[in-house]
Design a protein around this motif. Structure first.
Motif, short mmCIF file in Angstrom:
data_model
loop_
_atom_site.label_atom_id
_atom_site.label_comp_id
_atom_site.label_asym_id
_atom_site.label_seq_id
_atom_site.Cartn_x
_atom_site.Cartn_y
_atom_site.Cartn_z
N LEU A 168 2.80 1.69 -9.20
CA LEU A 168 2.92 1.93 -7.85
C LEU A 168 1.71 2.67 -7.11
O LEU A 168 1.61 3.49 -5.98
CB LEU A 168 4.02 2.68 -7.20
CG LEU A 168 5.31 2.12 -7.55
CD1 LEU A 168 6.66 3.07 -7.11
CD2 LEU A 168 5.90 0.97 -6.66
N GLU A 169 0.66 2.60 -7.87
CA GLU A 169 -0.71 2.95 -7.58
C GLU A 169 -1.21 2.40 -6.19
O GLU A 169 -0.91 1.32 -5.99
CB GLU A 169 -1.94 2.99 -8.40
CG GLU A 169 -1.64 3.91 -9.76
CD GLU A 169 -2.66 3.70 -10.63
OE1 GLU A 169 -3.36 2.67 -10.65
OE2 GLU A 169 -2.75 4.74 -11.67
N ALA A 170 -2.13 3.01 -5.10
CA ALA A 170 -2.47 2.53 -4.14
C ALA A 170 -3.28 1.19 -4.25
O ALA A 170 -4.19 1.07 -5.19
CB ALA A 170 -3.61 3.45 -3.66
N GLY A 171 -3.00 0.46 -3.48
CA GLY A 171 -3.58 -1.06 -3.58
C GLY A 171 -2.85 -2.08 -4.77
O GLY A 171 -3.22 -3.25 -4.95
N ASP A 195 6.09 -1.29 6.11
CA ASP A 195 4.66 -0.99 5.90
C ASP A 195 4.37 0.49 5.98
O ASP A 195 3.36 1.32 5.69
CB ASP A 195 3.90 -1.69 6.98
CG ASP A 195 3.85 -2.97 6.55
OD1 ASP A 195 4.16 -3.53 5.38
OD2 ASP A 195 3.56 -4.08 7.33
N ASP A 196 5.44 1.33 6.84
CA ASP A 196 5.01 2.73 7.33
C ASP A 196 5.11 3.80 6.06
O ASP A 196 4.93 4.62 6.02
CB ASP A 196 5.99 3.34 8.47
CG ASP A 196 7.46 3.42 7.98
OD1 ASP A 196 7.70 2.14 7.30
OD2 ASP A 196 8.14 4.09 8.11
N LEU A 197 5.68 3.13 4.95
CA LEU A 197 5.91 3.77 3.62
C LEU A 197 4.47 4.22 3.04
O LEU A 197 4.39 5.00 2.07
CB LEU A 197 6.84 3.10 2.61
CG LEU A 197 7.98 3.09 2.88
CD1 LEU A 197 8.74 1.96 1.70
CD2 LEU A 197 8.78 4.49 2.77
N VAL A 198 3.40 3.40 3.39
CA VAL A 198 1.94 3.51 2.77
C VAL A 198 1.15 4.15 3.66
O VAL A 198 1.11 3.91 4.85
CB VAL A 198 1.75 2.38 2.39
CG1 VAL A 198 0.13 2.39 1.81
CG2 VAL A 198 2.38 1.67 1.44
N ASP A 199 0.47 5.42 3.55
CA ASP A 199 -0.31 6.04 4.09
C ASP A 199 -1.47 5.25 4.50
O ASP A 199 -2.29 4.48 3.79
CB ASP A 199 -0.82 7.46 3.47
CG ASP A 199 -1.61 8.22 4.30
OD1 ASP A 199 -2.89 7.96 4.69
OD2 ASP A 199 -1.31 9.49 4.93
N ARG A 200 -1.94 4.97 5.85
CA ARG A 200 -3.10 3.98 6.39
C ARG A 200 -4.49 4.55 5.75
O ARG A 200 -5.06 3.71 5.48
CB ARG A 200 -3.01 4.03 7.63
CG ARG A 200 -1.83 3.46 8.16
CD ARG A 200 -1.95 3.30 9.92
NE ARG A 200 -0.95 2.42 10.35
CZ ARG A 200 -0.79 2.19 11.70
NH1 ARG A 200 -1.67 2.58 12.54
NH2 ARG A 200 0.41 1.64 12.28
N GLU A 258 -1.47 5.77 -0.28
CA GLU A 258 -0.42 6.22 -1.27
C GLU A 258 0.91 6.16 -0.50
O GLU A 258 1.12 5.87 0.56
CB GLU A 258 -0.74 8.10 -1.26
CG GLU A 258 -2.18 8.37 -1.82
CD GLU A 258 -2.04 8.20 -3.29
OE1 GLU A 258 -1.10 8.68 -4.01
OE2 GLU A 258 -3.27 8.11 -3.98
N LEU A 259 1.76 5.73 -1.75
CA LEU A 259 3.01 5.74 -1.16
C LEU A 259 3.85 6.88 -0.76
O LEU A 259 3.65 8.01 -1.46
CB LEU A 259 3.72 5.10 -2.43
CG LEU A 259 5.41 4.58 -2.52
CD1 LEU A 259 5.77 3.82 -1.28
CD2 LEU A 259 5.81 4.59 -3.74
N ASN A 260 4.67 7.22 0.16
CA ASN A 260 5.46 8.30 0.55
C ASN A 260 6.63 7.96 -0.25
O ASN A 260 7.80 7.33 0.16
CB ASN A 260 6.10 8.22 1.89
CG ASN A 260 6.79 9.46 2.35
OD1 ASN A 260 7.67 9.92 1.49
ND2 ASN A 260 6.55 9.79 3.52
#
Length: 202
Positions: A40-43, A56-61, A65-67
């Motif tokens: 679940l790493e970024a990208g 989509d709001d689960l991922v910091d813009r 990173e995933l919340n």
């Protein structure tokens, strides 16, 4: 290829202590939580699929990173939501774990035993074919609660966490071997030694 054991147990059962004792004997430790974080790493494609499914709001813009806390709140709200998450996540975790277990580069010299620490055995039944056996550490619930409170956890927090974990009956039903951790440290170490002798033959 090393003998692979899945190690499971409820909160404050002594699972982490057993993992340490086995590591002291030469076992290589693999934390399934860490494997989950890696897929679940970024990208990552898995993260993109989860964001598409759960928001989509689960991922910091900014960081990508995933919340994880918010994902857990949404994904474990209903059994159906949990199944949706597992359908996305588990194939990637299985592939990643299989790659780790079959890689000769996971340690300097190939270990005789690989221990995969499994937080929630009922969430990874699909991965059980990767294991040669399943070792479960158990202890009476009241004793586990006492241990957890002694480490600083509130009784209420322990109760809530324990309620979300597989029951001892479930764990026993899926275990190849069970270590009863209802005694002192010396008794636990002796039980680990007995298991090692039976499984590893030394």
């Amino acid at each position: 290829m090393a003998h692979t054991t899945f190690l499971a147990g409820g909160i404050a059962s002594g699972k982490s202590t057993v993992a340490r004792l086995l590591h002291d004997r030469g076992a290589w430790l693999c934390d399934l939580d860490q494997v989950s974080r890696e897929v679940l790493e970024a990208g990552s494609p898995v993260l993109e699929s989860i964001a598409s499914e759960f928001g989509d709001d689960l991922v910091d813009r900014d960081t990508g990173e995933l919340n994880r806390g918010e994902l857990a709140a949404r994904a474990f709200a209903t059994p159906e939501d949990t199944a949706r998450l597992e359908a996305i996540e588990m194939p990637a975790i299985r592939e990643r774990l299989a790659a780790i277990l079959t890689s000769s580069s996971c340690s300097g010299a190939e270990p005789k035993l690989t221990i995969v620490e499994v937080p929630l055995l009922d969430r990874v039944e699909d991965l059980l074919p990767l294991a040669d056996d399943v070792l479960v550490v158990t202890a009476p619930l009241a004793l586990r609660r006492k241990r957890a409170v002694g480490r600083g956890m509130t009784g209420e927090d322990f109760d809530a966490r324990a309620a979300r974990q597989p029951s001892d009956e479930y764990l026993r039903a899926h275990a190849t071997h069970v270590i009863e951790n209802d005694g002192d440290a010396a008794a636990l170490e002796a039980a680990v030694g007995t298991w090692w002798l039976e499984v590893m033959g030394e």
